[in-house]
Design a protein around this motif. Structure first.
Motif, PDB file in Angstrom:
ATOM      1  N   UNK A  78      83.763  19.634  41.535  1.00 15.54           N
ATOM      2  CA  UNK A  78      83.063  19.507  40.257  1.00 15.54           C
ATOM      3  C   UNK A  78      84.006  19.428  39.067  1.00 15.54           C
ATOM      4  N   UNK A  79      85.209  19.975  39.186  1.00 19.27           N
ATOM      5  CA  UNK A  79      86.180  20.014  38.080  1.00 19.27           C
ATOM      6  C   UNK A  79      85.523  20.531  36.799  1.00 19.27           C
ATOM      7  N   UNK A  80      84.990  21.752  36.829  1.00 16.25           N
ATOM      8  CA  UNK A  80      84.230  22.263  35.679  1.00 16.25           C
ATOM      9  C   UNK A  80      85.133  22.656  34.518  1.00 16.25           C
ATOM     10  N   UNK A  81      84.541  22.639  33.327  1.00 13.96           N
ATOM     11  CA  UNK A  81      85.204  23.191  32.144  1.00 13.96           C
ATOM     12  C   UNK A  81      85.082  24.703  32.114  1.00 13.96           C
ATOM     13  N   UNK A  82      83.902  25.208  32.487  1.00 14.16           N
ATOM     14  CA  UNK A  82      83.604  26.639  32.412  1.00 14.16           C
ATOM     15  C   UNK A  82      83.231  27.140  33.799  1.00 14.16           C
ATOM     16  N   UNK A  83      83.847  28.245  34.201  1.00 18.20           N
ATOM     17  CA  UNK A  83      83.531  28.874  35.480  1.00 18.20           C
ATOM     18  C   UNK A  83      82.978  30.268  35.219  1.00 18.20           C
ATOM     19  N   UNK A  84      81.767  30.536  35.708  1.00 16.00           N
ATOM     20  CA  UNK A  84      81.197  31.882  35.694  1.00 16.00           C
ATOM     21  C   UNK A  84      81.461  32.535  37.036  1.00 16.00           C
ATOM     22  N   UNK A  85      81.833  33.822  36.992  1.00 21.46           N
ATOM     23  CA  UNK A  85      82.109  34.573  38.212  1.00 21.46           C
ATOM     24  C   UNK A  85      81.186  35.771  38.241  1.00 21.46           C
ATOM     25  N   UNK A  86      80.223  35.765  39.174  1.00 17.59           N
ATOM     26  CA  UNK A  86      79.224  36.831  39.252  1.00 17.59           C
ATOM     27  C   UNK A  86      79.229  37.516  40.613  1.00 17.59           C
ATOM     28  N   UNK A  87      80.334  37.396  41.340  1.00 14.77           N
ATOM     29  CA  UNK A  87      80.480  38.060  42.629  1.00 14.77           C
ATOM     30  C   UNK A  87      80.755  39.548  42.418  1.00 14.77           C
ATOM     31  N   UNK A  98      92.081  31.306  41.225  1.00 10.22           N
ATOM     32  CA  UNK A  98      91.812  29.956  41.734  1.00 10.22           C
ATOM     33  C   UNK A  98      91.269  29.058  40.626  1.00 10.22           C
ATOM     34  N   UNK A  99      90.330  29.574  39.832  1.00 11.65           N
ATOM     35  CA  UNK A  99      89.762  28.771  38.740  1.00 11.65           C
ATOM     36  C   UNK A  99      90.840  28.392  37.733  1.00 11.65           C
ATOM     37  N   UNK A 100      91.712  29.354  37.410  1.00  8.00           N
ATOM     38  CA  UNK A 100      92.766  29.084  36.433  1.00  8.00           C
ATOM     39  C   UNK A 100      93.727  28.015  36.927  1.00  8.00           C
ATOM     40  N   UNK A 101      94.009  28.046  38.209  1.00  7.87           N
ATOM     41  CA  UNK A 101      94.982  27.113  38.774  1.00  7.87           C
ATOM     42  C   UNK A 101      94.387  25.759  39.131  1.00  7.87           C
ATOM     43  N   UNK A 102      93.069  25.617  38.983  1.00  7.63           N
ATOM     44  CA  UNK A 102      92.420  24.357  39.352  1.00  7.63           C
ATOM     45  C   UNK A 102      91.591  23.784  38.207  1.00  7.63           C
ATOM     46  N   UNK A 103      92.078  23.954  36.988  1.00  6.15           N
ATOM     47  CA  UNK A 103      91.563  23.169  35.874  1.00  6.15           C
ATOM     48  C   UNK A 103      90.510  23.791  34.995  1.00  6.15           C
ATOM     49  N   UNK A 104      90.063  25.007  35.273  1.00  5.40           N
ATOM     50  CA  UNK A 104      89.066  25.624  34.387  1.00  5.40           C
ATOM     51  C   UNK A 104      89.650  25.799  32.994  1.00  5.40           C
TER      52      UNK A 104
END
Length: 347
Positions: A78-87, A98-104
Motif C-alpha cells: 500500500x505504501x501508506x503515508x500514515x500508519x496506525x498501530x493498534x496491536x 518496520x513502518x519507519x523503514x518502509x516509507x511511512x
C-alpha cells in the motif's frame, strides 16, 4: 489525500466506539478508523490482523477496500503515508521500526508505547532518522477541556504552577500513560528531573528485571521546570488537579466536569481561602479527530506534532523510574533512567 492503514483490527482499530456511546467523557468518534472517516484529507485503504475475520468485519463496517493478515505485506503493497498501530504493546516496537523503514511519513501508535526503555530508544532513533510525525493514543492531550486548562496555566490564570496531581494510577504503561502524559502536558511539557515512589503490587519482585504484568505505582516526579507531579492511589479514577500560587483547577469524572477556584486573602491578609469561579466555556469534540488532524497539519507544514516521540517516551520514563525507585528502597532516581533493559508486559 493521505493514504492510511491500520495494523490490528480490534477495539481501538474500529469497535470501541460502540462501548462508549453513552459515556459522557468520550467524544465520538473514538477509534482510529472512525476518526479517519471524519478527516477528508485521509483515505483509509487497508487493515491488517492475524485474524482474517476481524479484518473483514472492519472492512465492511468502514468501507475499506483491502485487508491483510501480514502487516508487513500491507505496508509494502500500500505504501501508506500514515500508519496506525493498534496491536498489543508487545508488538509496537517492531511495527514502528518496520513502518519507519518502509516509507511511512506519520505514525499513530496506541498506548502503551512499548514495553521497555531499550525499545523506546530504538523507536526514537527510527522515527527521528526518517523524519516521521508521531503521536500516541494518550488522548487527553487533545481533549478541548484539558487544552483549556493548559491555556489558563500559560496565561497565568492560576499564578505560578506548583503541582499537578493524578488521583489514581493503575497499570503504569497502559492506563497510567494517559495520566502521566496529561500531567506533563498541563505542566508545559517539561523534561524530567527525578522520580521517587513505590510499587504496591503484592507479588512484585524487585530483584527481577522482567515483569509479566503491568505494574501500578505511586509517588512523585519532579519536572525540569520545578513543577511537582504527585501520583496518588485513591478511589478517584481519572481525576486530576493543577495547583498554582493564585488558584487551582480540579478535573473530575474523566474530564466531564471542571472546577476552578481562585485564591483570596481575607481578614486583612491573615488567612487564605480558595473561592469557586466560573470555568471557561468550551466545546467538546473528538480528541481522536484532533490527534489525526495534528498529524495532517504536521505533514502539510513539515512541522512538529503536539506530542512527538520524545514526549511519548517520557511516560515510560516515569513508569520505570517509579519501579527503579522502589528497587532502591524509595530513593530519588534521576531521569532519564540510566538502566534501559527493564521489561514490563502491557497490552
Amino acid at each position: 489525500r493521505y493514504k492510511a492503514v491500520i495494523i490490528g483490527a480490534g477495539r481501538m482499530a474500529g469497535t470501541i466506539d460502540d462501548e462508549v456511546v453513552e459515556y459522557a467523557a468520550s467524544s465520538l468518534p473514538y477509534s482510529h478508523a472512525a476518526g479517519y472517516m471524519k478527516v477528508p484529507e485521509i483515505e483509509l485503504v487497508a487493515f491488517a490482523d492475524l485474524d482474517r475475520t476481524k479484518v473483514e468485519r472492519l472492512q465492511q463496517r468502514y468501507g475499506v477496500p483491502r485487508g491483510y493478515t501480514d502487516y508487513r505485506e500491507m505496508i509494502e503493497c500500500e505504501r501508506p503515508d500514515i500508519v496506525s498501530i493498534t496491536t498489543p504493546a508487545t508488538h509496537h516496537c517492531e511495527a514502528v521500526l518496520f513502518a519507519a523503514e518502509h516509507g511511512a511519513r506519520a505514525i499513530y501508535c496506541e498506548k502503551a508505547l512499548c514495553c521497555s526503555l531499550a525499545e523506546a530508544d530504538q523507536m526514537v532513533a527510527a522515527v527521528e532518522s526518517h523524519g516521521i510525525k508521531f503521536n500516541t493514543g494518550t488522548l487527553r492531550r487533545w481533549a478541548v477541556g484539558m487544552e483549556t486548562v493548559r491555556e489558563m496555566i500559560e496565561r497565568g490564570d492560576l499564578g505560578h504552577l506548583q503541582a499537578v496531581i493524578s488521583y489514581a494510577v493503575g497499570g503504569m504503561l497502559h492506563s497510567a500513560s494517559h495520566f502521566f502524559d496529561l500531567m506533563l502536558y498541563l505542566a508545559g511539557d517539561p523534561g524530567l528531573d527525578w522520580a521517587q515512589g513505590t510499587v504496591p503490587n503484592t507479588d512484585f519482585d524487585p530483584q527481577a528485571d522482567r515483569w509479566h504484568e503491568d505494574l501500578s505505582g505511586l509517588g512523585q516526579v519532579r519536572f525540569s521546570n520545578g513543577v511537582m507531579c504527585h501520583l496518588l492511589s485513591t478511589g478517584l479514577w481519572a481525576e486530576f488537579a493543577a495547583i498554582g500560587s493564585e488558584g487551582a483547577v480540579t478535573i473530575m469524572n474523566n474530564g466531564v466536569d471542571f472546577a476552578l477556584r481562585r485564591r483570596q486573602n481575607v481578614c486583612d491578609g491573615r488567612y487564605i481561602t480558595y473561592q469557586p469561579a466560573p470555568f471557561p466555556p468550551f466545546e467538546r469534540t473528538s480528541p481522536t479527530v484532533r490527534l489525526i488532524r495534528d498529524l495532517v497539519q504536521a505533514l502539510e507544514t513539515d512541522g512538529e506534532t503536539r506530542q512527538g516521540i520524545r514526549r511519548a517516551v517520557n511516560t515510560a520514563e516515569i513508569a520505570f523510574g517509579i519501579i527503579e525507585s522502589h528497587r532502591q528502597g524509595g530513593a530519588r532516581v534521576p531521569l532519564p533512567l540510566a538502566r534501559r533493559d527493564f521489561w514490563m508486559h502491557s497490552h
